[in-house]
Write an enzyme that holds these catalytic residues in place. Sequence first.
Site, PDB file in Angstrom:
ATOM      1  N   TYR A 152      61.370  30.869  34.713  1.00  0.00           N
ATOM      2  CA  TYR A 152      61.362  31.056  33.269  1.00  0.00           C
ATOM      3  C   TYR A 152      60.629  32.345  32.896  1.00  0.00           C
ATOM      4  CZ  TYR A 152      61.229  29.758  28.326  1.00  0.00           C
ATOM      5  OH  TYR A 152      61.403  29.740  26.963  1.00  0.00           O
ATOM      6  N   LYS A 169      62.414  35.660  31.233  1.00  0.00           N
ATOM      7  CA  LYS A 169      62.034  36.095  29.893  1.00  0.00           C
ATOM      8  C   LYS A 169      61.432  37.506  29.894  1.00  0.00           C
ATOM      9  CE  LYS A 169      63.342  32.722  27.260  1.00  0.00           C
ATOM     10  NZ  LYS A 169      64.320  32.955  26.179  1.00  0.00           N
TER      11      LYS A 169
END
Length: 301
Positions: free
Chosen positions: A191, A195
């Site tokens: 994640y 991002k």
Amino acid sequence: MDHLPIDHFVKTMQFTARTHRDVYAAIDPTRLSQKDKVIIITGASQGLGAQAFVPSFAAAGSKAIVLVSRSADKLQVVADTVAKSHPDVETLVVPTDIGNPASVAALFDKVKQKYGHADVLVNNAAVFEAEQPVKDVDQQLWWDEMTLNIRGTFLVTQHFLKLLPSPSTPARIVTLTTGVAYQVFPALSAYGISKLAVLQLMSYVAAENPNVVVTALHPGVIPTAMTKGYFRRFALDTPELVGGVGVWLAGWSGPERDFLSGRFVAANWDVEDLVARREEILEKDLLKMNLNAVLGAEQFE
């Protein structure tokens, strides 16, 4: 993290004198205007898409909102809600797998047929499932998360840009990032890295497209299905906060926002305080990723 105060993430990421955890006057979407604008929102069937961005852009009087996610049934529920709350705002439901090039191409074919092009893109869709240390995480789950979060954002952004009528057509892109993009939290590598990648992708898009105001938005900590258990006690930010900031970043009048293009913005920051720091941000080139080092041959001369 049980020992940390509940405003820990607001305070440690504070960039403006004032901070907020709920909507306030400067970002109230009913005071902002998206009149005549076509908005595409990915991940619109649930979470921040359904709770924050769709209602906020509807409240700002958008001409139309294109609702994008994989679930047609859930999207229709959102569309029905908009029809009741803001009957003047048109919705277009387009079930799409943003990680699939053919599916994304079909989405933008429909946008082109219906509206010609869109004015605002909100890259909200993402997954957050590969939650284990690098040595233990399932390889396919890790890569699937990277693929959807990065490739999906890339594909939708590329098609959005290609559909603009000319290189001078003004447009807005708001892409969701997170503090995990630059802070390391063990077990969240997929994640966080994904991002970070979309944060940097927006820097490239901003540099290559001066007609488009492109911002990477950290939404704060909001209680949604994606909020992990150990973050829930900090999840006091409202969907209305991030929705309002998203509409403000995609604004067309009022305070200048162009100076934020290609930069990181946190929803908790006061936007008026942010505008007040414009010259400093530009002079020092703040709110961008950089290597934490003094580099350059001149330091040794």
